[in-house]
Design a protein around this motif. Sequence first.
Motif, PDB file in Angstrom:
ATOM      1  N   LYS A  14       8.629   6.168   4.801  1.00  0.00           N
ATOM      2  CA  LYS A  14       7.734   7.301   5.029  1.00  0.00           C
ATOM      3  C   LYS A  14       8.539   8.564   4.749  1.00  0.00           C
ATOM      4  O   LYS A  14       9.504   8.863   5.454  1.00  0.00           O
ATOM      5  CB  LYS A  14       7.227   7.313   6.468  1.00  0.00           C
ATOM      6  CG  LYS A  14       6.381   8.536   6.797  1.00  0.00           C
ATOM      7  CD  LYS A  14       5.975   8.494   8.267  1.00  0.00           C
ATOM      8  CE  LYS A  14       5.285   9.759   8.690  1.00  0.00           C
ATOM      9  NZ  LYS A  14       4.959   9.733  10.134  1.00  0.00           N
ATOM     10  N   ASP A  27       4.788   4.118   2.302  1.00  0.00           N
ATOM     11  CA  ASP A  27       4.607   2.957   1.434  1.00  0.00           C
ATOM     12  C   ASP A  27       5.117   1.693   2.119  1.00  0.00           C
ATOM     13  O   ASP A  27       5.815   1.765   3.128  1.00  0.00           O
ATOM     14  CB  ASP A  27       5.306   3.164   0.084  1.00  0.00           C
ATOM     15  CG  ASP A  27       6.822   3.251   0.193  1.00  0.00           C
ATOM     16  OD1 ASP A  27       7.440   2.287   0.693  1.00  0.00           O
ATOM     17  OD2 ASP A  27       7.396   4.271  -0.222  1.00  0.00           O
ATOM     18  N   SER A  35       0.108   5.426   1.169  1.00  0.00           N
ATOM     19  CA  SER A  35      -0.855   6.356   1.756  1.00  0.00           C
ATOM     20  C   SER A  35      -0.290   7.776   1.752  1.00  0.00           C
ATOM     21  O   SER A  35       0.917   7.982   1.860  1.00  0.00           O
ATOM     22  CB  SER A  35      -1.227   5.940   3.179  1.00  0.00           C
ATOM     23  OG  SER A  35      -0.114   6.047   4.038  1.00  0.00           O
ATOM     24  N   THR A  72      -0.994  11.360   3.772  1.00  0.00           N
ATOM     25  CA  THR A  72      -1.698  12.029   4.866  1.00  0.00           C
ATOM     26  C   THR A  72      -1.274  13.492   4.919  1.00  0.00           C
ATOM     27  O   THR A  72      -0.130  13.828   4.616  1.00  0.00           O
ATOM     28  CB  THR A  72      -1.422  11.369   6.233  1.00  0.00           C
ATOM     29  OG1 THR A  72      -0.018  11.402   6.493  1.00  0.00           O
ATOM     30  CG2 THR A  72      -1.913   9.937   6.274  1.00  0.00           C
ATOM     31  N   SER A 101     -12.928  10.164   4.276  1.00  0.00           N
ATOM     32  CA  SER A 101     -12.280   8.857   4.355  1.00  0.00           C
ATOM     33  C   SER A 101     -12.519   8.123   3.048  1.00  0.00           C
ATOM     34  O   SER A 101     -13.437   8.442   2.302  1.00  0.00           O
ATOM     35  CB  SER A 101     -12.808   8.044   5.533  1.00  0.00           C
ATOM     36  OG  SER A 101     -14.174   7.786   5.335  1.00  0.00           O
ATOM     37  N   THR A 102     -11.682   7.138   2.800  1.00  0.00           N
ATOM     38  CA  THR A 102     -11.841   6.331   1.589  1.00  0.00           C
ATOM     39  C   THR A 102     -11.936   4.876   1.942  1.00  0.00           C
ATOM     40  O   THR A 102     -11.604   4.442   2.993  1.00  0.00           O
ATOM     41  CB  THR A 102     -10.663   6.539   0.635  1.00  0.00           C
ATOM     42  OG1 THR A 102      -9.458   6.240   1.312  1.00  0.00           O
ATOM     43  CG2 THR A 102     -10.651   7.968   0.118  1.00  0.00           C
ATOM     44  N   SER A 137       0.818  -1.211   0.000  1.00  0.00           N
ATOM     45  CA  SER A 137       0.000   0.000   0.000  1.00  0.00           C
ATOM     46  C   SER A 137       0.853   1.263   0.000  1.00  0.00           C
ATOM     47  O   SER A 137       2.027   1.249   0.355  1.00  0.00           O
ATOM     48  CB  SER A 137      -0.915   0.008   1.229  1.00  0.00           C
ATOM     49  OG  SER A 137      -0.141   0.047   2.409  1.00  0.00           O
TER      50      SER A 137
END
Length: 146
Positions: free
Chosen positions: A121, A61, A38, A40, A145-146, A36
């Motif tokens: 990160k 990641d 992300s 933020t 949110s997803t 994944s």
Amino acid sequence: NIPLGLNYYLIGDVSRLRQILINLLGNATKFTESGSISLTMDIKPREVDLEHVTLDVAVKDTGIGILEKDQNKLFTAFTQVDPSFTRRYGGTGLGLAICKKLVNAMGGEIGVESKENEGSKFWFRVPCGIVRDRPLREDVNLPLST
């Protein structure tokens, strides 16, 4: 992580922010074959300055990760952690160096936290001005949110 009820606009360099995000998200995509990624963003008030906030952004990641001893090379132009990465993943070794210059030009800071085979990160923080006296647009819908 954008606070609910945000009642002001942020003032910042959209072109620089876009370029940084393109580079960081592009690298995360390139080095993450499975798992994944992300993104933020958080807005933090500055106690000593009521006219600015800090925009705190992170791209995380579950990709190949980076050894701690190699992390200091990442923000140097034309440098890649492993020369074989150029053949395998492509790239010139300029993306993160450009990110660092752009973040510094905005008065911010950039960094990385990573472990080999666990992911990375990449984060940056930049100050942004705020405008409170303009009404917020009603037609902007941000997914919470997803």
